[in-house]
Design a protein around this motif. Structure first.
Motif, PDB file in Angstrom:
ATOM      1  N   PRO A  40      29.101  17.862  13.508  1.00 40.76           N
ATOM      2  CA  PRO A  40      30.608  18.015  13.861  1.00 40.76           C
ATOM      3  C   PRO A  40      31.153  16.929  14.968  1.00 40.76           C
ATOM      4  CG  PRO A  40      29.221  19.939  14.213  1.00 40.76           C
ATOM      5  CD  PRO A  40      28.247  18.809  13.844  1.00 40.76           C
ATOM      6  N   GLU A  41      32.280  16.411  14.351  1.00 38.41           N
ATOM      7  CA  GLU A  41      33.153  15.512  15.279  1.00 38.41           C
ATOM      8  C   GLU A  41      33.205  15.766  16.715  1.00 38.41           C
ATOM      9  OE1 GLU A  41      37.323  12.920  15.022  1.00 38.41           O
ATOM     10  OE2 GLU A  41      36.644  14.609  13.607  1.00 38.41           O
ATOM     11  N   GLN A  42      33.124  16.971  16.981  1.00 40.16           N
ATOM     12  CA  GLN A  42      33.040  17.447  18.319  1.00 40.16           C
ATOM     13  C   GLN A  42      31.936  16.988  19.279  1.00 40.16           C
ATOM     14  OE1 GLN A  42      32.918  21.822  18.583  1.00 40.16           O
ATOM     15  NE2 GLN A  42      33.423  22.099  20.631  1.00 40.16           N
ATOM     16  N   CYS A  43      30.936  16.509  18.700  1.00 41.75           N
ATOM     17  CA  CYS A  43      29.670  15.804  19.509  1.00 41.75           C
ATOM     18  C   CYS A  43      30.160  14.520  20.164  1.00 41.75           C
ATOM     19  CB  CYS A  43      28.506  15.848  18.740  1.00 41.75           C
ATOM     20  SG  CYS A  43      28.428  14.614  17.404  1.00 41.75           S
ATOM     21  N   ASP A  44      31.322  13.883  19.582  1.00 42.41           N
ATOM     22  CA  ASP A  44      31.608  12.550  20.191  1.00 42.41           C
ATOM     23  C   ASP A  44      32.453  12.785  21.522  1.00 42.41           C
ATOM     24  OD1 ASP A  44      32.437  10.128  20.764  1.00 42.41           O
ATOM     25  OD2 ASP A  44      33.695   9.893  19.014  1.00 42.41           O
ATOM     26  N   VAL A  45      31.703  12.879  22.627  1.00 44.70           N
ATOM     27  CA  VAL A  45      32.444  13.080  23.908  1.00 44.70           C
ATOM     28  C   VAL A  45      32.441  11.864  24.617  1.00 44.70           C
ATOM     29  CG1 VAL A  45      31.424  15.443  24.027  1.00 44.70           C
ATOM     30  CG2 VAL A  45      30.020  13.403  25.038  1.00 44.70           C
ATOM     31  N   THR A  46      32.186  10.525  24.090  1.00 49.13           N
ATOM     32  CA  THR A  46      32.371   9.426  24.813  1.00 49.13           C
ATOM     33  C   THR A  46      33.467   8.426  23.964  1.00 49.13           C
ATOM     34  OG1 THR A  46      30.428   8.308  23.874  1.00 49.13           O
ATOM     35  CG2 THR A  46      30.569   9.520  25.872  1.00 49.13           C
ATOM     36  N   VAL A  95      22.129  18.585  21.284  1.00 49.00           N
ATOM     37  CA  VAL A  95      21.932  18.051  22.540  1.00 49.00           C
ATOM     38  C   VAL A  95      21.510  16.396  22.452  1.00 49.00           C
ATOM     39  CG1 VAL A  95      19.437  18.939  22.662  1.00 49.00           C
ATOM     40  CG2 VAL A  95      20.906  18.560  24.816  1.00 49.00           C
ATOM     41  N   THR A  96      20.762  16.198  21.480  1.00 43.34           N
ATOM     42  CA  THR A  96      20.270  14.701  21.367  1.00 43.34           C
ATOM     43  C   THR A  96      21.548  13.779  21.213  1.00 43.34           C
ATOM     44  OG1 THR A  96      20.300  14.850  18.778  1.00 43.34           O
ATOM     45  CG2 THR A  96      18.255  15.572  20.280  1.00 43.34           C
ATOM     46  N   MET A  97      22.561  14.098  20.924  1.00 48.45           N
ATOM     47  CA  MET A  97      23.683  13.383  20.890  1.00 48.45           C
ATOM     48  C   MET A  97      24.246  13.120  22.347  1.00 48.45           C
ATOM     49  SD  MET A  97      24.465  11.872  18.165  1.00 48.45           S
ATOM     50  CE  MET A  97      26.414  11.411  18.418  1.00 48.45           C
ATOM     51  N   ILE A  98      24.146  14.344  23.017  1.00 49.61           N
ATOM     52  CA  ILE A  98      24.832  14.133  24.263  1.00 49.61           C
ATOM     53  C   ILE A  98      23.969  13.438  25.069  1.00 49.61           C
ATOM     54  CG2 ILE A  98      25.496  15.589  26.579  1.00 49.61           C
ATOM     55  CD1 ILE A  98      27.053  16.338  23.827  1.00 49.61           C
ATOM     56  N   GLU A  99      22.696  13.459  24.908  1.00 55.12           N
ATOM     57  CA  GLU A  99      21.701  12.658  25.617  1.00 55.12           C
ATOM     58  C   GLU A  99      21.866  11.173  25.195  1.00 55.12           C
ATOM     59  OE1 GLU A  99      17.835  15.897  25.737  1.00 55.12           O
ATOM     60  OE2 GLU A  99      18.139  14.642  24.063  1.00 55.12           O
ATOM     61  N   ALA A 100      22.064  10.979  24.126  1.00 55.88           N
ATOM     62  CA  ALA A 100      21.983   9.549  23.577  1.00 55.88           C
ATOM     63  C   ALA A 100      23.668   9.011  24.153  1.00 55.88           C
ATOM     64  CB  ALA A 100      22.203   9.507  21.996  1.00 55.88           C
ATOM     65  N   GLN A 101      24.307   9.687  24.197  1.00 54.54           N
ATOM     66  CA  GLN A 101      25.877   9.183  24.686  1.00 54.54           C
ATOM     67  C   GLN A 101      25.707   9.069  26.321  1.00 54.54           C
ATOM     68  OE1 GLN A 101      29.523  10.904  22.657  1.00 54.54           O
ATOM     69  NE2 GLN A 101      27.827  12.236  22.222  1.00 54.54           N
ATOM     70  N   LEU A 123      30.581   9.135  31.764  1.00 56.70           N
ATOM     71  CA  LEU A 123      31.762   9.729  30.721  1.00 56.70           C
ATOM     72  C   LEU A 123      31.490  11.093  30.250  1.00 56.70           C
ATOM     73  CD1 LEU A 123      32.094   6.433  28.491  1.00 56.70           C
ATOM     74  CD2 LEU A 123      33.831   7.561  30.166  1.00 56.70           C
ATOM     75  N   VAL A 124      30.015  11.098  29.986  1.00 56.12           N
ATOM     76  CA  VAL A 124      29.475  12.506  29.619  1.00 56.12           C
ATOM     77  C   VAL A 124      29.887  13.571  30.482  1.00 56.12           C
ATOM     78  CG1 VAL A 124      27.409  13.750  29.005  1.00 56.12           C
ATOM     79  CG2 VAL A 124      28.018  11.553  27.668  1.00 56.12           C
ATOM     80  N   ALA A 125      29.519  13.400  31.712  1.00 48.63           N
ATOM     81  CA  ALA A 125      29.621  14.304  32.875  1.00 48.63           C
ATOM     82  C   ALA A 125      31.012  14.607  33.064  1.00 48.63           C
ATOM     83  CB  ALA A 125      29.235  13.716  34.295  1.00 48.63           C
ATOM     84  N   GLY A 126      32.046  13.629  32.836  1.00 50.76           N
ATOM     85  CA  GLY A 126      33.484  14.067  32.792  1.00 50.76           C
ATOM     86  C   GLY A 126      33.987  14.737  31.720  1.00 50.76           C
ATOM     87  N   LYS A 127      33.315  14.812  30.696  1.00 49.86           N
ATOM     88  CA  LYS A 127      33.595  15.787  29.644  1.00 49.86           C
ATOM     89  C   LYS A 127      33.235  17.278  29.983  1.00 49.86           C
ATOM     90  CE  LYS A 127      36.245  13.186  27.063  1.00 49.86           C
ATOM     91  NZ  LYS A 127      37.579  13.395  26.966  1.00 49.86           N
ATOM     92  N   GLY A 128      32.456  17.330  30.989  1.00 47.75           N
ATOM     93  CA  GLY A 128      32.036  18.714  31.211  1.00 47.75           C
ATOM     94  C   GLY A 128      30.703  19.164  30.906  1.00 47.75           C
ATOM     95  N   PHE A 129      29.695  18.081  30.453  1.00 47.20           N
ATOM     96  CA  PHE A 129      28.223  18.279  29.848  1.00 47.20           C
ATOM     97  C   PHE A 129      27.327  18.011  31.087  1.00 47.20           C
ATOM     98  CE2 PHE A 129      30.786  18.080  26.128  1.00 47.20           C
ATOM     99  CZ  PHE A 129      30.060  18.859  25.182  1.00 47.20           C
ATOM    100  N   ASP A 130      27.623  17.933  32.416  1.00 46.59           N
ATOM    101  CA  ASP A 130      26.663  17.933  33.347  1.00 46.59           C
ATOM    102  C   ASP A 130      25.970  19.286  33.631  1.00 46.59           C
ATOM    103  OD1 ASP A 130      25.203  16.106  35.453  1.00 46.59           O
ATOM    104  OD2 ASP A 130      25.950  17.481  36.789  1.00 46.59           O
ATOM    105  N   ASN A 144      25.683  22.117  25.499  1.00 46.26           N
ATOM    106  CA  ASN A 144      24.388  21.982  25.718  1.00 46.26           C
ATOM    107  C   ASN A 144      24.249  20.719  26.683  1.00 46.26           C
ATOM    108  OD1 ASN A 144      23.889  23.387  23.425  1.00 46.26           O
ATOM    109  ND2 ASN A 144      23.953  21.739  21.829  1.00 46.26           N
ATOM    110  N   ALA A 145      24.307  21.321  28.027  1.00 47.37           N
ATOM    111  CA  ALA A 145      24.516  20.325  29.182  1.00 47.37           C
ATOM    112  C   ALA A 145      23.111  19.782  29.399  1.00 47.37           C
ATOM    113  CB  ALA A 145      25.069  21.247  30.205  1.00 47.37           C
ATOM    114  N   ILE A 146      23.317  18.650  30.086  1.00 51.47           N
ATOM    115  CA  ILE A 146      21.975  18.001  30.416  1.00 51.47           C
ATOM    116  C   ILE A 146      22.365  17.321  31.988  1.00 51.47           C
ATOM    117  CG2 ILE A 146      21.652  17.119  28.016  1.00 51.47           C
ATOM    118  CD1 ILE A 146      22.567  14.368  28.899  1.00 51.47           C
ATOM    119  N   ASP A 147      21.105  16.786  32.393  1.00 50.01           N
ATOM    120  CA  ASP A 147      21.217  16.162  33.834  1.00 50.01           C
ATOM    121  C   ASP A 147      21.435  14.719  33.621  1.00 50.01           C
ATOM    122  OD1 ASP A 147      20.746  15.160  36.385  1.00 50.01           O
ATOM    123  OD2 ASP A 147      18.835  15.681  36.596  1.00 50.01           O
TER     124      ASP A 147
END
Length: 405
Positions: A324-330, A305-311, A367-374, A184-187
């Motif tokens: 899912p704990e998997q949503c903790d990317v930071t 995706v809101t969790m990726i955006e918030a982080q 941090l989010v981009a570094g985890k591959g979510f860009d 669930n990638a974001i800019d």
């Protein structure tokens, strides 16, 4: 891809772009819908683009943008049990009228069984089912869900999932090795924390005291998001920290029944001055800047995706143990059991907030981009995937016909 004029299938077509048909319920600002829009915006749309087939007869939030980006929107009857027979007839007719669609990407969860089975029978070579959620509990819908999801894998060529748990639910753990984890990638640049924007947003919503604690939540008013419990949590936060407000971002169904019940609960608790209903917004990236904490006590999720955006905006987050704990990317997400009482939730949220003053929120985006979510690299990958898989399927089909001769 089809030659639209003659109806003959060929390995490659002179017609561009490659148009992928996306199946969704409605293109409002939900998680799966926002994800697809993020990809659409970042495709090279001269090569690959999306059209959408939806099941709601109203003009949804993303439709104007879809059309502005060159996409098409088709409508069909709802996918309720009483309409299943009608839906199957209409979808078969639709494919007959639109032989140009050689790739179907379905976000309909277990209901993908209907259209993807028909697509397989009609010879559509690339059929993707995408898992976005992990339902829990049992209700009348569960019987249908189990029946359809057990039969779905037979008719898909590719299994996508936002996270491991969502994929296990829709496709079964036995198929885990076949599931493509599509992020669930974001800019991330759009969500990078900016103190000036944060101050501007807080002023816009009459939060001019820098010490005011702003708790935020982004989610449609659906039972899954557990707004009733969220209000109980905030009531405790507000009791322990009177200088606090709650921003609720999102809309509901067209009649807003649940949203109105939540508003009534807020009034009953005397929180009407502290809880702000911000509605459906196109500037969630800005709103996140003005928050101090993000809370998601959902009953179930896929990988929101809101969790990726918030982080990415550098927010400390608190989620339920059903997310899912998997949503903790930071590493900036704390998990609390839904069985814990609202007071415990409030204490943990406030303690996290007190410890957060020394954290540089601006690091969240990197941090989010570094985890591959860009989004940029993910969109490039998905675009190549569509083109390569269609070519591979068509070359295989062509080779099979040659062997038969």
């Amino acid at each position: 891809m089809n030659n639209v004029k003659s109806g003959k299938r060929c390995i490659m077509s002179e017609y561009v772009p490659l148009r992928v048909l996306v199946l969704d319920t409605v293109m409002d600002r939900g998680g799966a819908e926002t994800m697809m829009m993020n990809y659409l915006r970042h495709f090279n749309r001269e090569k690959v683009t999306y059209d959408f087939l939806v099941n709601r007869d109203y003009h949804a939030a993303y439709e104007d943008e879809i059309e502005a980006l060159g996409g098409r929107i088709y409508r069909m009857c709802p996918m309720y049990p009483q309409y299943f027979g009608r839906y199957k007839r209409e979808f078969r007719e639709f494919l007959g009228q639109h032989p140009e669609y050689r790739i179907i990407h379905s976000n309909l969860e277990e209901r993908s069984y209907f259209p993807l089975r028909i697509a397989a029978e009609c010879g559509v070579p690339v059929r993707i089912a995408h898992a976005h959620n992990r339902p829990v509990g049992f209700d009348l819908k569960s019987v249908f869900r189990e029946y359809f999801r057990m039969r779905l894998p037979k008719y898909v060529t590719h299994m996508f999932a936002c996270g491991t748990e969502a994929g296990d639910w829709l496709f079964g753990e036995a198929n885990r090795g076949k599931v493509i984890q599509q992020r669930n990638a974001i800019d991330t640049r759009q969500y990078r924390y900016d103190p000036a924007i944060a101050e501007q947003v807080r002023h816009e919503f009459r939060v001019d005291d820098r010490e005011t604690f702003v708790v935020g939540h982004v989610g449609r008013f659906f039972p899954q998001k557990n707004h009733v419990f969220l209000i109980d949590i905030f009531a405790e936060v507000h009791r322990q920290c009177p200088n606090s407000v709650l921003w609720l971002v999102g809309g509901g169904e067209t009649n807003d029944e649940l949203k109105n019940r939540i508003k009534a609960k807020v009034d009953e608790l005397g929180l009407h001055d502290a809880v702000r209903f911000l509605g459906v917004r196109s500037d969630v990236d800005r709103l996140l800047q003005g928050m101090d904490s993000f809370v998601l006590p959902s009953l179930y999720e896929g990988l929101p995706v809101t969790m990726i955006e918030a982080q990415a905006s550098g927010l400390p987050c608190t989620i339920s143990d059903r997310v899912p704990e998997q949503c903790d990317v930071t590493g900036n997400v704390q998990i609390i059991g839904l069985d814990d009482d609202p007071r415990h939730w409030a204490e943990r949220i406030l303690d996290q907030h007190r410890r957060w003053h020394d954290v540089n929120r601006g690091e969240g985006a990197s941090l989010v981009a570094g985890k591959g979510f860009d989004i940029q690299s993910n969109a490039e990958w998905l675009q190549r995937f569509y083109v390569d898989e269609l070519r591979r399927k068509q070359e295989y089909a062509q080779g099979s016909k040659t062997d038969e001769r």
